[in-house]
Motif scaffolding. Structure first.
Motif, PDB file in Angstrom:
ATOM      1  N   ILE A   1       0.846  -1.192   0.000  1.00 37.00           N
ATOM      2  CA  ILE A   1       0.000   0.000   0.000  1.00 37.00           C
ATOM      3  C   ILE A   1       0.878   1.238   0.000  1.00 37.00           C
ATOM      4  N   HIS A   2       0.465   2.226  -0.781  1.00 35.99           N
ATOM      5  CA  HIS A   2       1.226   3.479  -0.819  1.00 35.99           C
ATOM      6  C   HIS A   2       1.037   4.214   0.498  1.00 35.99           C
ATOM      7  N   VAL A   3       2.107   4.842   0.974  1.00 37.97           N
ATOM      8  CA  VAL A   3       2.070   5.477   2.282  1.00 37.97           C
ATOM      9  C   VAL A   3       1.032   6.603   2.332  1.00 37.97           C
ATOM     10  N   ARG A   4       0.762   7.250   1.204  1.00 37.75           N
ATOM     11  CA  ARG A   4      -0.266   8.300   1.216  1.00 37.75           C
ATOM     12  C   ARG A   4      -1.655   7.708   1.456  1.00 37.75           C
ATOM     13  N   ASP A   5      -1.901   6.522   0.892  1.00 41.15           N
ATOM     14  CA  ASP A   5      -3.197   5.877   1.121  1.00 41.15           C
ATOM     15  C   ASP A   5      -3.320   5.406   2.563  1.00 41.15           C
ATOM     16  N   LEU A   6      -2.218   4.959   3.147  1.00 40.21           N
ATOM     17  CA  LEU A   6      -2.248   4.606   4.566  1.00 40.21           C
ATOM     18  C   LEU A   6      -2.511   5.840   5.417  1.00 40.21           C
ATOM     19  N   ALA A   7      -1.848   6.951   5.086  1.00 38.98           N
ATOM     20  CA  ALA A   7      -2.068   8.191   5.836  1.00 38.98           C
ATOM     21  C   ALA A   7      -3.512   8.661   5.693  1.00 38.98           C
ATOM     22  N   GLN A   8      -4.078   8.527   4.486  1.00 31.11           N
ATOM     23  CA  GLN A   8      -5.484   8.896   4.285  1.00 31.11           C
ATOM     24  C   GLN A   8      -6.398   8.026   5.144  1.00 31.11           C
ATOM     25  N   THR A   9      -6.068   6.754   5.253  1.00 27.21           N
ATOM     26  CA  THR A   9      -6.855   5.858   6.099  1.00 27.21           C
ATOM     27  C   THR A   9      -6.790   6.293   7.555  1.00 27.21           C
ATOM     28  N   VAL A  10      -5.587   6.632   8.025  1.00 27.17           N
ATOM     29  CA  VAL A  10      -5.430   7.078   9.410  1.00 27.17           C
ATOM     30  C   VAL A  10      -6.285   8.304   9.685  1.00 27.17           C
TER      31      VAL A  10
END
Length: 426
Positions: free
Chosen positions: A182-191
């Motif tokens: 998973i791209h880190v931006r998508d993980l950050a968006q999830t957070v």
């Protein structure tokens, strides 16, 4: 909301901070060194904490004043502080958060946090999860698969380094270990999406990308993205990989360690459809992410230097150990010449030779125990320059020696400088 972010200075933490700032939240970041991060993110407040020592709930009473949500993105893959950072510190944090009335805690764990994955990393992450579940707090646990980004850190840095090796790409075993990156931006968006959101209270999610790949495919894709052409693989038996992991455990700073190896083979795939349905968006595909960010020269440098950094460190350790041994047991004649050249009495010979050897041995020890790169760099530069000036003054003919005993100090100085630039992985 007013949000406290642990691990705000890390690879994942920085993206989380950037995404939260874009949503205009008020942030307090917990980092090891507040000065450098305050300069990078002047919009937020930073607290300097050694998380491995913040294991008493009283340590967190002040920082949690007025905090609505906590995001715990702190973690380490190896080291003696693992239990403290993954278990003891979060337990103290949970207790303090309960007293402070914090509304929500989001814990960044790992997809491998399962009882059947027996690394200290996975088991400590699992104990941290269990402690949070037993608390009386509202919580959400995120277990991401391999996290990649425009830059790299940890596992993705290792993959880029392997992909950039000349001639052939080493492949652990058959290279069929699965990842759903998973791209880190998508993980950050999830957070950001789950933070303070009651719809996700008491839930464990596995953030993953839309596609599952084998390690072989990932290495090949990174190699072509870096511009090094198609990958030619050669398989390394897992028995040799495990041996390399044990060597990495011993030296402490090797590119491969037992934890990273076991984590790699443990199974890092997840359910892409289930995750996309739960969060309401689909993560970017790996190929699309790489296409949107073509590899630049700095990406190729970083990939090629990945294995050179520990190699340079090893060479410097050997250099100082050899210097200590040679000085202690084979340096009497040269030391007498040096003392005479400096106009000192012969009685200075043994004290200078022994003290110099002990200093060399101390520098080797500092390198091996992973002293701060900035400090060990200064110490090495001072020692090499000091040796060069003193010996060059006392025995000037050595500058003209065909074997270059003093001239070789010039490339050694540059090598120390290179390690200063690439040795710090944070």
């Amino acid at each position: 909301m007013r949000i406290l972010v642990l691990g705000a200075g890390g690879f994942i933490g920085r993206y989380i901070v950037a995404e939260l700032l874009a949503q205009e939240h008020e942030l307090v970041g917990v980092v090891r060194n507040s000065v450098k991060f305050a300069a990078a993110f002047p919009q937020i407040t930073f607290l300097q904490f050694d998380l491995a020592k913040a294991t008493n709930s009283q340590d967190w009473e002040g920082p949690l004043n007025g905090i609505d949500c906590i995001i715990n993105a702190a973690g380490i893959l190896r080291g003696s502080e693992m239990d403290a950072i993954h278990v003891a510190m979060p337990l103290a944090l949970n207790t303090a958060a309960s007293k402070a009335g914090t509304k929500h805690i989001v814990l960044i764990s790992a997809i491998s946090a399962r009882p059947n994955v027996t690394t200290d990393y996975s088991l400590s992450k699992l104990r941290g999860e269990e402690n949070l579940r037993r608390s009386n707090l509202n919580w959400t646990i995120l277990r991401p698969s391999l996290v990649y980004g425009d830059g790299s850190y940890g596992g993705t840095s290792l993959m880029r380094g392997m992909a950039a090796l000349p001639f052939c790409v080493p492949l652990p075993g058959k290279g069929d270990f699965a990842f759903t990156p998973i791209h880190v931006r998508d993980l950050a968006q999830t957070v950001v999406q789950v933070c303070g959101n009651r719809d996700y209270f008491g839930e464990t999610l596995e953030p993953v990308g839309p596609e599952t790949f084998s390690l072989r495919h990932l290495l090949g894709r990174y190699r072509t993205w870096l511009g090094f052409g198609p990958a030619r693989f050669f398989s390394i038996p897992m028995s040799l990989m495990r041996l390399a992991g044990k060597v990495g455990d011993i030296i402490g700073d090797g590119p491969v360690a037992t934890n990273s190896l076991v984590q790699m083979v443990a199974g890092n795939e997840g359910d892409s459809e289930a995750f996309a349905k739960r969060v309401g968006f689909r993560s970017i595909r790996l190929d699309d992410a790489l296409l949107a960010n073509p590899a630049q020269v700095q990406d190729r440098w970083h990939a090629r230097l990945f294995f050179l950094a520990p190699a340079i460190k090893a060479v410097l350790v050997v250099l100082w150990l050899a210097s200590a041994w040679l000085g202690m047991f084979h340096g009497e004649v040269v030391t007498r010449q040096l003392v005479a050249g400096l106009g000192l009495s012969a009685s200075w010979g043994d004290p200078l030779r022994i003290s110099g050897s002990l200093l060399d041995l101390g520098i080797a020890a500092l390198l091996m125990i992973e002293c701060r790169v900035s400090w060990i760099t200064i110490i090495q530069l001072v020692m090499v320059l000091g040796y060069s000036v003193v010996i060059g003054f006392a025995l000037p003919y050595l500058w003209m020696d065909p074997l270059g005993p003093l001239l070789k100090n010039l490339p050694i100085l540059l090598l120390i400088g290179v390690y200063a630039a690439i040795g710090d992985k944070r």
